[in-house]
Design an enzyme around this catalytic site. Sequence first.
Site, PDB file in Angstrom:
ATOM      1  N   ILE A 209       0.115  -6.369  -5.331  1.00 21.07           N
ATOM      2  CA  ILE A 209      -0.718  -5.190  -5.068  1.00 21.07           C
ATOM      3  C   ILE A 209      -0.266  -3.945  -5.834  1.00 21.07           C
ATOM      4  O   ILE A 209      -0.906  -2.896  -5.736  1.00 21.07           O
ATOM      5  CB  ILE A 209      -0.758  -4.872  -3.554  1.00 21.07           C
ATOM      6  CG1 ILE A 209       0.656  -4.655  -2.999  1.00 21.07           C
ATOM      7  CG2 ILE A 209      -1.477  -5.976  -2.801  1.00 21.07           C
ATOM      8  CD1 ILE A 209       0.675  -4.241  -1.533  1.00 21.07           C
TER       9      ILE A 209
ATOM     10  N   SER B 231       2.791  -2.258  -9.069  1.00 17.10           N
ATOM     11  CA  SER B 231       4.005  -2.388  -9.870  1.00 17.10           C
ATOM     12  C   SER B 231       4.405  -1.017 -10.373  1.00 17.10           C
ATOM     13  O   SER B 231       3.603  -0.082 -10.418  1.00 17.10           O
ATOM     14  CB  SER B 231       3.790  -3.342 -11.053  1.00 17.10           C
ATOM     15  OG  SER B 231       2.778  -2.845 -11.914  1.00 17.10           O
ATOM     16  N   GLY B 232       5.671  -0.899 -10.740  1.00 13.44           N
ATOM     17  CA  GLY B 232       6.198   0.366 -11.239  1.00 13.44           C
ATOM     18  C   GLY B 232       7.425   0.113 -12.072  1.00 13.44           C
ATOM     19  O   GLY B 232       7.754  -1.037 -12.405  1.00 13.44           O
TER      20      GLY B 232
ATOM     21  N   MET C 194      10.471   0.281 -11.316  1.00 14.13           N
ATOM     22  CA  MET C 194      11.599  -0.376 -10.658  1.00 14.13           C
ATOM     23  C   MET C 194      11.263  -1.761 -10.099  1.00 14.13           C
ATOM     24  O   MET C 194      12.157  -2.461  -9.644  1.00 14.13           O
ATOM     25  CB  MET C 194      12.127   0.500  -9.522  1.00 14.13           C
ATOM     26  CG  MET C 194      12.795   1.774 -10.000  1.00 14.13           C
ATOM     27  SD  MET C 194      13.477   2.731  -8.627  1.00 14.13           S
ATOM     28  CE  MET C 194      14.735   1.615  -8.003  1.00 14.13           C
TER      29      MET C 194
ATOM     30  N   VAL D  38       5.272  -4.840  -6.200  1.00 15.95           N
ATOM     31  CA  VAL D  38       4.999  -4.819  -4.767  1.00 15.95           C
ATOM     32  C   VAL D  38       3.999  -5.921  -4.434  1.00 15.95           C
ATOM     33  O   VAL D  38       2.972  -6.069  -5.099  1.00 15.95           O
ATOM     34  CB  VAL D  38       4.442  -3.450  -4.321  1.00 15.95           C
ATOM     35  CG1 VAL D  38       4.200  -3.438  -2.813  1.00 15.95           C
ATOM     36  CG2 VAL D  38       5.394  -2.325  -4.716  1.00 15.95           C
TER      37      VAL D  38
ATOM     38  N   LYS E  22       8.623  -5.069  -1.682  1.00 18.42           N
ATOM     39  CA  LYS E  22       8.894  -4.580  -3.032  1.00 18.42           C
ATOM     40  C   LYS E  22      10.013  -5.396  -3.650  1.00 18.42           C
ATOM     41  O   LYS E  22      11.143  -5.388  -3.162  1.00 18.42           O
ATOM     42  CB  LYS E  22       9.265  -3.097  -2.995  1.00 18.42           C
ATOM     43  CG  LYS E  22       9.429  -2.458  -4.371  1.00 18.42           C
ATOM     44  CD  LYS E  22       9.625  -0.951  -4.231  1.00 18.42           C
ATOM     45  CE  LYS E  22       9.665  -0.271  -5.585  1.00 18.42           C
ATOM     46  NZ  LYS E  22       9.822   1.202  -5.454  1.00 18.42           N
TER      47      LYS E  22
ATOM     48  N   ASP F 275       9.703  12.909  -6.887  1.00 19.03           N
ATOM     49  CA  ASP F 275       8.688  12.285  -7.737  1.00 19.03           C
ATOM     50  C   ASP F 275       7.324  12.317  -7.054  1.00 19.03           C
ATOM     51  O   ASP F 275       6.637  11.309  -6.952  1.00 19.03           O
ATOM     52  CB  ASP F 275       9.081  10.846  -8.076  1.00 19.03           C
ATOM     53  CG  ASP F 275       8.272  10.276  -9.253  1.00 19.03           C
ATOM     54  OD1 ASP F 275       7.714  11.076 -10.034  1.00 19.03           O
ATOM     55  OD2 ASP F 275       8.201   9.039  -9.383  1.00 19.03           O
TER      56      ASP F 275
END
Length: 515
Positions: free
Chosen positions: A18, A20-21, A23, A26, A41, A140
């Site tokens: 669902i 992503s980033g 790090m 997810v 995560k 952030d």
Amino acid sequence: MTVDGRVVAGRYRLGRRIGSGAMGVVWQAHDELLYRTVAVKQLLLQPGQSEAEADEAKRRAMREGRIAARLQHPNAVSVFDVVDEGDGMPWLVMEYVPSKSLSAVLDERGSLPPQEAARIGMHVASALAAAHAAGIVHRDVKPGNVLLGEDGTVKITDFGISRAAGDGTVTATGMLAGTPAYLAPEIAKGHDPTPASDVFSLAATVYAAVEGVPPFGLSDNPLALLHKVASGQITPPQQAGLLTTPLMELLAAEPTERVDMNAVREAMGAVASGQHAPSFVAHQPAPATVAAQQRPHQPPPPRQQPPSRATSTAALPPVRPPQQRPVGEPEPSKLNRGAAIGVALAVVAAAVVGVLVVQMLNSKQQNNGGTGGGSQGGGTSATSGPSTTASTLPSRQPVTSDPTAEQSVQLVRDLYSQLPSGDLAAAWAMYTPDYQAKLGSESAWKSTLASSMQSISLSNVQSKGGDVYVVVADAHITKKDNSKVKQPMLFSIRWDGKQIFVNNETKVGAATPES
């Protein structure tokens, strides 16, 4: 990477991906012990990382879990568990929120109406106020980290680079904490993040929601964008409506000029309900502790009749008298609470007064006969020449109904027509007591004007977007050393039911030299 169907920690069965980033990834998952849907995560090591860098990434991931678990708030995504599968990195088990990010919504819709953006900002500010009270700085805040639920809920997520009081600093060398387009100027200059940095980033996020782009614009060159952020030169919003004044004040380049997150929440709440937000009177928080930046609200002053503006500095009555308050509008005391807080907390010594006034007014440009640059909205621009007398200042006519844009513009022109060496007593009386308290004593204000500038004039004086309570102008300033600059300014106007006053003066970006 496909891990669909994998069971983590013997109980969390992974489903669809669902998000992503930087790090990790997810996944939506099913908790087979408690029979609920969760988000898991999966934190990933970056290619080419050394063993030391990988170890630091693990510690940072565990730190994210500790920090996020410390914060329990209805507008923050909760962390339920942190598990180690022995595959190099921990897994975070979090609350699942059926939602879209604000970033995705803006990609679809372009921008949001001011009231809708303010509602989102109010909920995020509520969560961040709780985080700050717990000693946590998010660092952030951006549209991608604001989740909008299908049922209207708003939640802030991803405390992955957050810093909590008492936790050891875990930051990779050269790692920038935050997304450049939403960073506060002090962060771009290399200073440590503070709650005031989160205030700026939230304001930048709300700005992007109503304008469609962040306040510093967008650029494929992150270094160029960082340079622009560090300069503090934002583009004033064009579609913000009632959000214009609070956004411009929350996006102040200096962190000490921003109010705390509790005041942000109240201002956003006022705009979300269709009301004018109270103008902030920024205060300088105690630098030693986070608690000093989370001081409780002070009650507004008691309601009373407007004083004689020539001699009194008593508190103003409500912004609008009760008999003229529109249906559904909250009590004026609520609207003024943000300003009352700032006054109660402001500690302004004479030396600081000088800095504030110089920053806001800078200097004055000699303008014989009112030729300081074509002003908009009719009339002439404000000018200052040789010392004038009170007779040169137009008589202040009562304003007993909602002020017009022309009246607000004329107020600013009249005030600046006396600076720096005209009828300063009359000019001082055009400020609200709240703003007078921020500037300090009348004598110190006059002394600073006399010592810091030769002349000042205004051009392009106009109401901002038709909002009668917001006036913008260019200030043309000649300093004592004969240098000249142009400083874009924004003025907040307050009406007490019988007269209008200037309640704040805010620099819009940096000054530019003039020949």
